[in-house]
Enzyme design. Structure first.
Site, mmCIF file in Angstrom:
data_model
loop_
_atom_site.group_PDB
_atom_site.id
_atom_site.type_symbol
_atom_site.label_atom_id
_atom_site.label_comp_id
_atom_site.label_asym_id
_atom_site.label_seq_id
_atom_site.Cartn_x
_atom_site.Cartn_y
_atom_site.Cartn_z
ATOM 1 N N LYS A 58 2.108 5.263 -0.614
ATOM 2 C CA LYS A 58 2.747 5.444 0.702
ATOM 3 C C LYS A 58 4.256 5.537 0.530
ATOM 4 O O LYS A 58 4.843 4.768 -0.248
ATOM 5 C CB LYS A 58 2.378 4.262 1.596
ATOM 6 C CG LYS A 58 2.892 4.361 3.028
ATOM 7 C CD LYS A 58 2.436 3.151 3.845
ATOM 8 C CE LYS A 58 2.878 3.236 5.294
ATOM 9 N NZ LYS A 58 2.435 2.060 6.090
ATOM 10 N N SER A 82 -0.075 2.927 10.348
ATOM 11 C CA SER A 82 0.933 3.863 9.886
ATOM 12 C C SER A 82 0.628 4.480 8.518
ATOM 13 O O SER A 82 1.240 5.488 8.163
ATOM 14 C CB SER A 82 2.282 3.139 9.809
ATOM 15 O OG SER A 82 2.233 2.115 8.837
ATOM 16 N N SER A 137 -1.925 -1.439 9.696
ATOM 17 C CA SER A 137 -1.676 -0.101 9.155
ATOM 18 C C SER A 137 -2.482 0.291 7.932
ATOM 19 O O SER A 137 -2.420 1.432 7.508
ATOM 20 C CB SER A 137 -0.203 0.056 8.808
ATOM 21 O OG SER A 137 0.493 0.381 9.964
#
Ligand code: GLN
Length: 478
Positions: free
Chosen positions: A79, A154, A178
């Site tokens: 990420k 997210s 997330s």
């Protein structure tokens, strides 16, 4: 080689049999990921040179007969809120569009030391704020299972690449859900470890008391293996735990007969009907495996959203103060005075959701309101954590939905932030309590949308969590 169906075990077997080399696999995985990416926008950028160098190291070790590491040759996405030396790390923000960090996050260092091959950085909501990946400055991610829908957020990119098969495992971050929520929306396994289990060194801070790094995988074993590699004490993060890291894969496959499971009644109201049906079927499966299931209560649940959105915005407003146009990359070109430079840099650089949170956070921390909001929220956080402690006096694990409904359409909730916040109801409690929790796929709706089941355990009880998840995974029959 069918890259999309590879697992860590299959890669190791292929390397052992010399069906392919790590370098061949890295090249094939990169080519596949680059080809697929226009469909989802899940990767923000690729790391071909670094991936190849890592793969060649593995090949050299194999040739020399050295043990190649638990992640040898495994294509991994990270990420883009986790810093990577010499490789752009944007946090999904215009402010950091050209930021090239001078160091690696501990988690990245450890996965590469174990032979992992990082192929690229995954798209995400700006500074990990969001539940749909629509807050990325670089465009939304499409759910690979249903391209008109969000992948969740997210860590939407990290979930999407694993669902799509362009990475075998990935790293995400979880502050309020997330990892688990996008895992549930994309039909993969996602794990939020105990707070402090994985070093946050190199994780760009959103809300430091809630932030976690954790793994995604297409099965429980792969996710557990990645967690084992990245977990453990790190001198560079004072909040990282000293507790030794167990062999998380050792107890996979053990019986869960007699395991006591609690279903919190507060989590089973307001579910979309198909989500409810799939949850009940999953619980029935657990009973068939011999688990003792009973209803429990976590009475403070109703305060969780308000509590979370006070604490996380307070911490975010402070953490995001560093993006001032002096440090880091973006600086507004037009400003004439110092104050204008701060204002314009932040005004132009941050997206709407970050600005909303900075304002909310600044407000709840301001002199007149600190006691009424921030301090009160901290007390509520203690109540929420206490609910879990009481529950874990009676049960070994808690099973609950991840999200009230499956993946929603792109654009459906973006104009209604409160509606978006409300959808986090079942995931934020685990972060507030700092306990390990995960999402494991439990079926699909009639339309084919994945739904995840959440498992929560007491601090540092990841082994119990994985054992239950793996038993369910092998029994569920898909
Ligand atoms: N959806 C939650 C939020 O927007 C959680 C985000 C996260 O876990 N990083 O705050």
């Amino acid at each position: 080689m069918d890259i999309a169906s590879l697992t860590i075990d299959r890669i190791h077997e292929g390397l052992r049999r010399r069906a392919f080399s790590a370098a061949e696999l890295a090249q094939a995985a990169l080519a596949f990921a680059e080809r697929e990416n226009p469909r989802t926008n899940a990767y923000l950028h690729f790391a071909p040179e670094r991936a190849l160098a890592a793969a060649q190291r593995v090949d050299r070790q194999l040739a020399a007969g050295e043990p190649p590491g638990k992640l040898a040759g495994v294509p991994i996405a990270v990420k883009d809120v986790i810093v990577t030396q010499g490789l752009r790390t944007t946090c999904g923000s215009r402010l950091l569009a050209n930021y090239v960090p001078p160091y690696d996050a501990t988690a990245v260092e450890r996965l590469e030391a174990a032979g992992g091959v990082m192929i690229g950085k995954a798209n995400c909501d700006e500074f990990a704020m969001g539940s749909s990946n629509e807050n990325s400055a670089f465009g939304p991610v499409r759910n690979p299972v249903a391209p008109d829908r969000v992948p969740g957020g997210s860590s939407g990119g990290s979930a999407a690449v694993v669902a799509q098969g362009t990475a075998v495992v990935s790293l995400g971050s979880d502050t309020g859900g997330s990892i688990r929520q996008p895992a549930s929306f994309c039909g993969v396994v996602g794990v939020t470890p105990t707070y402090g289990r994985v070093s946050r060194y190199g994780l760009v801070a959103f809300a430091s008391s809630l932030d976690h790094i954790g793994p995604f995988g297409r099965n429980v074993k792969d996710a557990a293996t990645l967690l084992e590699v990245i977990a453990g004490r790190d001198e560079r993060d004072a909040t990282s735990a000293f507790a030794p890291v167990p062999d998380y894969t050792a107890s996979l496959g053990e019986s869960v007969r007699g395991m006591k499971i609690g279903l919190p009644k507060e989590y089973f109201t307001g579910l979309a009907s198909e989500t409810g049906d799939l949850m009940h079927a999953a619980v029935a499966q657990l009973e068939k495996l011999g688990c003792q299931v009973r209803e429990i209560s976590l009475p403070a649940t109703g305060y969780a959203i308000a509590c979370y959105y006070i604490i996380c915005t307070a911490e975010a407003s402070s953490n995001l103060a560093r993006y001032d146009g002096v440090r880091y990359t973006y600086r507004s070109p037009g400003a004439q005075t110092l104050l204008d430079m701060y204002r314009q840099t932040r005004g132009e650089g941050f997206g709407a959701e970050c600005k909303r949170r900075i304002m909310l956070g600044t407000y709840v921390l301001s002199a007149g309101y600190y006691d009424a909001y921030y301090l009160k929220a901290q007390k509520v956080r203690t109540l929420i954590a206490r609910d879990f402690q009481n529950a874990f006096g009676e049960v070994d694990a808690i099973v609950a939905p991840v999200s009230p409904s499956p993946a929603f359409k792109i654009g459906e909730k973006i104009d209604d932030p409160l509606e978006m916040y409300l959808s986090d109801i079942y995931t934020i409690t685990g972060d507030l309590a700092g306990i390990p929790c995960m999402s494991v796929p439990c079926g699909r709706t009639a339309e084919g949308l994945p739904v995840g089941m959440q498992i929560l355990c007491n601090h540092f009880q990841e082994e119990t969590m994985f054992k239950l998840a793996a038993a369910y995974e092998s029994a569920r029959g898909f």
